[in-house]
Design an enzyme around this catalytic site. Sequence first.
Site, PDB file in Angstrom:
ATOM      1  N   LYS A 227       0.803  -1.232   0.000  1.00 63.66           N
ATOM      2  CA  LYS A 227       0.000   0.000   0.000  1.00 63.66           C
ATOM      3  C   LYS A 227       0.834   1.281   0.000  1.00 63.66           C
ATOM      4  O   LYS A 227       0.423   2.287  -0.573  1.00 63.66           O
ATOM      5  CB  LYS A 227      -0.968   0.004   1.193  1.00 63.66           C
TER       6      LYS A 227
ATOM      7  N   ASP B 157     -10.393   2.678   1.454  1.00 59.71           N
ATOM      8  CA  ASP B 157     -10.734   1.966   2.701  1.00 59.71           C
ATOM      9  C   ASP B 157     -11.572   2.850   3.623  1.00 59.71           C
ATOM     10  O   ASP B 157     -12.628   2.448   4.106  1.00 59.71           O
ATOM     11  CB  ASP B 157      -9.462   1.562   3.460  1.00 59.71           C
TER      12      ASP B 157
ATOM     13  N   ALA C 202      -4.157   2.212  15.350  1.00 63.47           N
ATOM     14  CA  ALA C 202      -3.478   3.315  14.666  1.00 63.47           C
ATOM     15  C   ALA C 202      -2.705   2.793  13.454  1.00 63.47           C
ATOM     16  O   ALA C 202      -1.764   3.423  12.991  1.00 63.47           O
ATOM     17  CB  ALA C 202      -2.542   4.028  15.647  1.00 63.47           C
TER      18      ALA C 202
ATOM     19  N   ALA D 143      -5.708   0.639   8.624  1.00 63.29           N
ATOM     20  CA  ALA D 143      -7.164   0.832   8.584  1.00 63.29           C
ATOM     21  C   ALA D 143      -7.552   2.062   9.401  1.00 63.29           C
ATOM     22  O   ALA D 143      -8.382   2.878   8.977  1.00 63.29           O
ATOM     23  CB  ALA D 143      -7.869  -0.417   9.117  1.00 63.29           C
TER      24      ALA D 143
END
Length: 286
Positions: A73, A109, A133, A136
């Site tokens: 990501k 997301d 934290a 997501a």
Amino acid sequence: MSNAPNFKQELTAVFGMPVAENPTQVMVEAAYRHHGLAWRYLTIEVAPAALADAVRGARAMGFAGFNCTIPHKVAVVAHLDSLGESARLMGAVNCVVRRGTQLVGENTDGKGFLASLRELTDPRGRRVVMFGAGGAARAIGVELALAGAASVTIVNRSEARGRDLAALLTGKAGIKEAPFVPWQGRFAIPADTDVVINATSIGLYPDVDAELEVDFATLSPRMIVADVIPNPPRTRLIRTARERGCRAIDGLGMLVNQGVIGVKHWTGIDADPRVMRAALEEVFGK
Ligand SMILES: NC(=O)c1ccc[n+]([C@@H]2O[C@H](COP(=O)([O-])OP(=O)(O)OC[C@H]3O[C@@H](n4cnc5c(N)ncnc54)[C@H](OP(=O)(O)O)[C@@H]3O)[C@@H](O)[C@H]2O)c1
């Protein structure tokens, strides 16, 4: 119109490692079939060292776009042409979209989560307590800030990650209040909280009986309780929240809604979320 046969399918995918257990293909291809699109969504294992080549391959083969999951990501950002606003704020991309010859990185997301939340309440002015934290939590926190939430209290085990997210939310994402609270012992939810979110991986299969360290007696029926865990959807948190009279949002809501946003980016159609959720429920159970 030509009657010539067309055996060429439009391609979309998820790149990840490990990726075999990622269920996105099931829900996205259910939407493609339902809406009569001759499109495919492939589940592709891409090792970190091969990511640059995989993105070049997707460009060469004209992919309409692809999702990125662990561990790509953040790394994928270096291989893209530009970023949408949330992806830029988070420094992470989970959905790549081809626009002309450009590959644009988006983060859907948090937007998927917000779409689920909006079915129950407008996030503007709400007071939120969020556990976690990680990726997501960052995605959800940034979207809550952009949507005008009044406050997001971040409760996390690791102090460094928690403080980092709090700084992002009060800094670039522009929320007024994002206090960080180290997670020690059973956390008591403040009575003025509107929304409680589990954005940790606690409760994810196979550790399905794991429970958040929360004083559940402090959950009141005025609160909405949301969990990001898609598998199983009925986590202990979701079950306890319902028992205490709270309205609950399970992790399938976020997963389906980020899928709806991805399909819209790639194909331009508004996919039916009920069809996508039903496909996932077949995999995970209701
Ligand atoms: N429904 C959806 O569409 C969707 C989308 C994305 C992610 N998810 C789910 O979200 C979850 C988190 O993913 P992520 O990418 O954010 O992972 P991540 O970046 O690894 O973050 C994990 C978070 O969980 C916390 N955590 C894990 N185990 C814990 C424990 N035993 N006690 C206290 N805190 C714990 C971590 O705290 P520390 O910082 O202290 O380590 C961290 O805050 C995953 O289960 C994933 O399935 C769902």
